[in-house]
Design an enzyme around this catalytic site. Sequence first.
Site, PDB file in Angstrom:
ATOM      1  N   THR A  86      45.669  14.190  59.777  1.00 17.07           N
ATOM      2  CA  THR A  86      44.570  15.010  59.247  1.00 17.07           C
ATOM      3  C   THR A  86      44.886  16.461  59.613  1.00 17.07           C
ATOM      4  O   THR A  86      44.954  16.788  60.804  1.00 17.07           O
ATOM      5  CB  THR A  86      43.221  14.624  59.884  1.00 17.07           C
ATOM      6  N   LYS A 161      39.476  14.153  52.725  1.00 16.92           N
ATOM      7  CA  LYS A 161      39.249  13.718  54.115  1.00 16.92           C
ATOM      8  C   LYS A 161      38.264  14.661  54.826  1.00 16.92           C
ATOM      9  O   LYS A 161      37.336  14.233  55.513  1.00 16.92           O
ATOM     10  CB  LYS A 161      40.598  13.700  54.840  1.00 16.92           C
ATOM     11  N   LYS A 236      37.454  18.434  65.706  1.00 13.46           N
ATOM     12  CA  LYS A 236      38.633  18.924  64.967  1.00 13.46           C
ATOM     13  C   LYS A 236      38.370  18.895  63.454  1.00 13.46           C
ATOM     14  O   LYS A 236      38.634  19.877  62.749  1.00 13.46           O
ATOM     15  CB  LYS A 236      39.840  18.041  65.300  1.00 13.46           C
TER      16      LYS A 236
HETATM   17  P1  NAD Z   1      47.734  10.884  69.044  1.00 22.19           P
HETATM   18  O1  NAD Z   1      47.589  12.148  69.800  1.00 22.19           O
HETATM   19  O2  NAD Z   1      47.495   9.572  69.702  1.00 22.19           O
HETATM   20  O3  NAD Z   1      49.215  10.826  68.391  1.00 22.19           O
HETATM   21  C1  NAD Z   1      49.949  11.947  67.969  1.00 22.19           C
HETATM   22  C2  NAD Z   1      51.383  11.736  68.428  1.00 22.19           C
HETATM   23  O4  NAD Z   1      52.183  12.824  67.950  1.00 22.19           O
HETATM   24  C3  NAD Z   1      51.518  11.719  69.962  1.00 22.19           C
HETATM   25  O5  NAD Z   1      52.172  10.517  70.388  1.00 22.19           O
HETATM   26  C4  NAD Z   1      52.378  12.955  70.263  1.00 22.19           C
HETATM   27  O6  NAD Z   1      53.261  12.780  71.365  1.00 22.19           O
HETATM   28  C5  NAD Z   1      53.132  13.104  68.968  1.00 22.19           C
HETATM   29  N1  NAD Z   1      53.691  14.441  68.758  1.00 22.19           N
HETATM   30  C6  NAD Z   1      53.104  15.637  69.023  1.00 22.19           C
HETATM   31  N2  NAD Z   1      53.946  16.650  68.681  1.00 22.19           N
HETATM   32  C7  NAD Z   1      55.073  16.055  68.193  1.00 22.19           C
HETATM   33  C8  NAD Z   1      56.293  16.558  67.680  1.00 22.19           C
HETATM   34  N3  NAD Z   1      56.517  17.882  67.571  1.00 22.19           N
HETATM   35  N4  NAD Z   1      57.238  15.673  67.275  1.00 22.19           N
HETATM   36  C9  NAD Z   1      57.022  14.335  67.365  1.00 22.19           C
HETATM   37  N5  NAD Z   1      55.870  13.792  67.854  1.00 22.19           N
HETATM   38  C10 NAD Z   1      54.918  14.657  68.257  1.00 22.19           C
HETATM   39  O7  NAD Z   1      46.774  11.030  67.762  1.00 22.19           O
HETATM   40  P2  NAD Z   1      46.296   9.870  66.772  1.00 22.19           P
HETATM   41  O8  NAD Z   1      44.947   9.377  67.168  1.00 22.19           O
HETATM   42  O9  NAD Z   1      47.420   8.923  66.534  1.00 22.19           O
HETATM   43  O10 NAD Z   1      46.022  10.750  65.454  1.00 22.19           O
HETATM   44  C11 NAD Z   1      47.081  11.195  64.639  1.00 22.19           C
HETATM   45  C12 NAD Z   1      46.498  11.875  63.413  1.00 22.19           C
HETATM   46  O11 NAD Z   1      45.666  10.948  62.699  1.00 22.19           O
HETATM   47  C13 NAD Z   1      45.624  13.084  63.735  1.00 22.19           C
HETATM   48  O12 NAD Z   1      45.873  14.072  62.763  1.00 22.19           O
HETATM   49  C14 NAD Z   1      44.210  12.519  63.647  1.00 22.19           C
HETATM   50  O13 NAD Z   1      43.258  13.513  63.312  1.00 22.19           O
HETATM   51  C15 NAD Z   1      44.371  11.510  62.534  1.00 22.19           C
HETATM   52  N6  NAD Z   1      43.393  10.403  62.574  1.00 22.19           N
HETATM   53  C16 NAD Z   1      43.099   9.772  63.741  1.00 22.19           C
HETATM   54  C17 NAD Z   1      42.179   8.737  63.745  1.00 22.19           C
HETATM   55  C18 NAD Z   1      41.825   7.996  65.010  1.00 22.19           C
HETATM   56  O14 NAD Z   1      40.840   7.229  65.003  1.00 22.19           O
HETATM   57  N7  NAD Z   1      42.578   8.143  66.091  1.00 22.19           N
HETATM   58  C19 NAD Z   1      41.554   8.340  62.541  1.00 22.19           C
HETATM   59  C20 NAD Z   1      41.903   8.989  61.361  1.00 22.19           C
HETATM   60  C21 NAD Z   1      42.819  10.030  61.396  1.00 22.19           C
END
Ligand code: NAD
EC number: 1.1.1.31
Length: 289
Positions: A86, A161, A236
């Site tokens: 997102t 979204k 966010k």
């Molecule tokens: P998270 O923080 O658990 O995962 C993000 C991952 O990206 C982490 O493991 C981090 O180490 C990695 N990362 C950061 N910078 C990086 C880089 N430069 N290169 C490689 N890896 C890198 O977050 P999440 O909950 O998995 O969410 C991910 C996305 O999905 C976000 O944009 C969030 O808004 C969206 N989202 C999350 C949910 C939810 O319920 N968690 C639901 C819908 C959408």
Amino acid sequence: MKIGFIGLGNMGAPMAANLVAAGHDVTGYDTVAAPEGMTMAASAAEAAQGADVVITMLPNGTILRAVAEEVIHAMHPGAVLLDCSTVDVDSARAVAAQAADREIQALDAPVSGGIGGAAAGTLTFMVGGTRDALAAASPLLDEMGGRTVYCGPSGNGQAAKICNNMILGATMSVTCEAFALADKLGLDRQAMYDVASTSSGQSWSLTTYCPAPGVGPEAPSDNDYKPGFAADLMLKDLALAAQAAEAADAATPLGTEALRQYRMFVEDEDGAGRDFSAMLPRYATKGRA
Ligand code: NAD
């Protein structure tokens, strides 16, 4: 298919695991996470090398832009860059334009369904980009999700979204306010639920994700408000909605107020790391001022 998967956090790891289980050749990269059973590369570019599809699941638009810059140069023409994070609409469109310059097909495909949907492979994808790119990525979307909605050109998946989550944030907030008001009026929470859930106050926030513990279906409120969907993530998304509204000169007064409430809750109070429905105990302890 040969797939590079970048960003293996709470959402990315189970999504990638579903692709491995479906028999794809998946190479992952994450700056921190290293899920078991995943072949990992030493860099994002290495994960993208030779891939038919590169999937990104990253925290925000700034990180997406930096990763895209790196992987686009490692991908071959005709390959698909599928971003499921997102992020802001502008970042999605900038990445798509940069990809097009290298004949890479970019899709923005943010999801709803949370970590439960990611693990079960039942996510909903809202997709922006060309129909040809969507056709190429469709088999993977079907393996990671249950429903795909085509929203139009690049950035429109993120627009969908952001608008959806602005409705969710404002609706959850006002549902919590209503329960807190009902408490003070001496109205039993179960009675309040029984009326509103079958009347015009009905919403997903009330009937699927009820913020009042012990009332309605099982939800994070029944688990001491452990997320679920964290208030930080709602903050966010509401900030992305406000940013988009500012850029588009759109009036979003209730979205802006929901952003203000979630910002206070997460940044000044005890909301960080709690479920976004924990606005109910927050309002329950507040007076009118
Ligand atoms: P998270 O923080 O658990 O995962 C993000 C991952 O990206 C982490 O493991 C981090 O180490 C990695 N990362 C950061 N910078 C990086 C880089 N430069 N290169 C490689 N890896 C890198 O977050 P999440 O909950 O998995 O969410 C991910 C996305 O999905 C976000 O944009 C969030 O808004 C969206 N989202 C999350 C949910 C939810 O319920 N968690 C639901 C819908 C959408």
